[in-house]
Design a protein around this motif. Structure first.
Motif: not given
Length: 201
Positions: A141-147, A3-10, A94-102
Motif C-alpha cells: 500500500l502507499t499512504v500519502d499523508l499530504e494527499a 517526518k512522515f510524508t509518503t510511505l510505500t510498504g507491505v 518498523g510499523i509506521r502506519c496502522v489502519i483501523s475503523t477506530s
C-alpha cells in the motif's frame, strides 16, 4: 522524530478486534524507558510459543510480512492500558502506519507523538484494504499523508480525514519537544525581557 510524508510498504492484515496494549507489548517488556529494543516483544504472545519458537501462523512470522510497515487491523485497536511502550514497540519493529475503523484515544494520541500515523477508515474501506493486505508479497500500500489517501496495489484509492494540526506535526517530524523548539526565539525573547524587568527573579 522522523517526518512522515509518503510511505510505500507491505501491509500486514491483522483482522482481530479489540487488540489491547498488553497484546501489543506485554507487561514483562515495560521495565525499560528506552524506545529501542522493544521490537522483540511486539505481539509476543501471538508471535511466539512458550519455548520462544515462532508461531508460523501469526502474520508477522510469515515471510511475506516480516518487513511490514503498515498494519491493517480490526476495530478498537490499542485499547486497554495507556502504556506508551505500545507505539514504541510498533515503531521499533518498523510499523509506521496502522489502519483501523477506530482506535482507543490514548493509544491514538501516543501514535502521533511517536511518528506513527493511525488512520481511521469506514468498515467498507477497511474490508477493501484488508483484502489488499491479504495478498502476501503483493500486499503493498502507499499512504500519502499530504494527499490524505491510501493507494492499493490495483490503483484503488481510499481517502481519510485527519486533524490539520496532527498532519502538520507528522509532515514536519514534530513531537512535543519539536513544537516547543519551534518557538525557541520567542521563549528566549520572553526570558530576556523578564530578566530585565525582574532582575531579582
Amino acid at each position: 522524530m522522523d517526518k512522515f510524508t509518503t510511505l510505500t510498504g507491505v501491509a500486514a492484515p491483522l483482522p482481530i478486534v479489540n487488540i489491547d496494549t498488553d497484546m501489543i507489548i506485554p507487561k514483562q517488556f515495560l521495565k525499560t524507558i528506552e524506545r529501542t529494543g522493544l521490537a522483540k516483544g511486539l505481539f509476543y504472545e501471538m508471535r511466539f510459543n512458550e519455548d520462544g519458537t515462532e508461531k508460523p501462523g501469526f502474520v508477522l512470522n510469515q515471510p511475506a510480512y516480516r518487513k511490514a510497515q503498515i498494519l491493517v487491523a480490526g476495530d478498537n485497536f490499542g485499547c486497554g492500558s495507556s502504556r506508551e511502550h505500545a507505539p514504541w514497540a510498533l515503531l521499533d519493529y518498523g510499523i509506521r502506519c496502522v489502519i483501523s475503523t477506530s482506535f482507543a484515544d490514548i493509544f491514538y494520541n501516543n501514535c502521533f507523538k511517536n511518528g506513527i500515523l493511525p488512520i481511521v477508515v469506514s468498515p467498507e474501506d477497511l474490508e477493501k484494504l484488508m483484502d489488499d493486505a491479504s495478498r502476501g508479497a503483493n500486499a503493498t500500500l502507499t499512504v500519502d499523508l499530504e494527499a490524505q489517501e491510501i493507494r492499493g496495489p490495483d490503483g484503488g484509492r481510499v481517502a481519510f480525514d485527519l486533524d490539520p494540526f496532527r498532519k502538520h506535526c507528522l509532515l514536519n517530524g514534530l513531537d512535543d519537544i519539536g513544537l516547543t523548539l519551534e518557538k525557541a526565539d520567542k521563549i528566549s525573547g520572553y526570558e530576556k525581557k523578564l530578566a530585565e524587568a525582574q532582575p531579582w527573579a
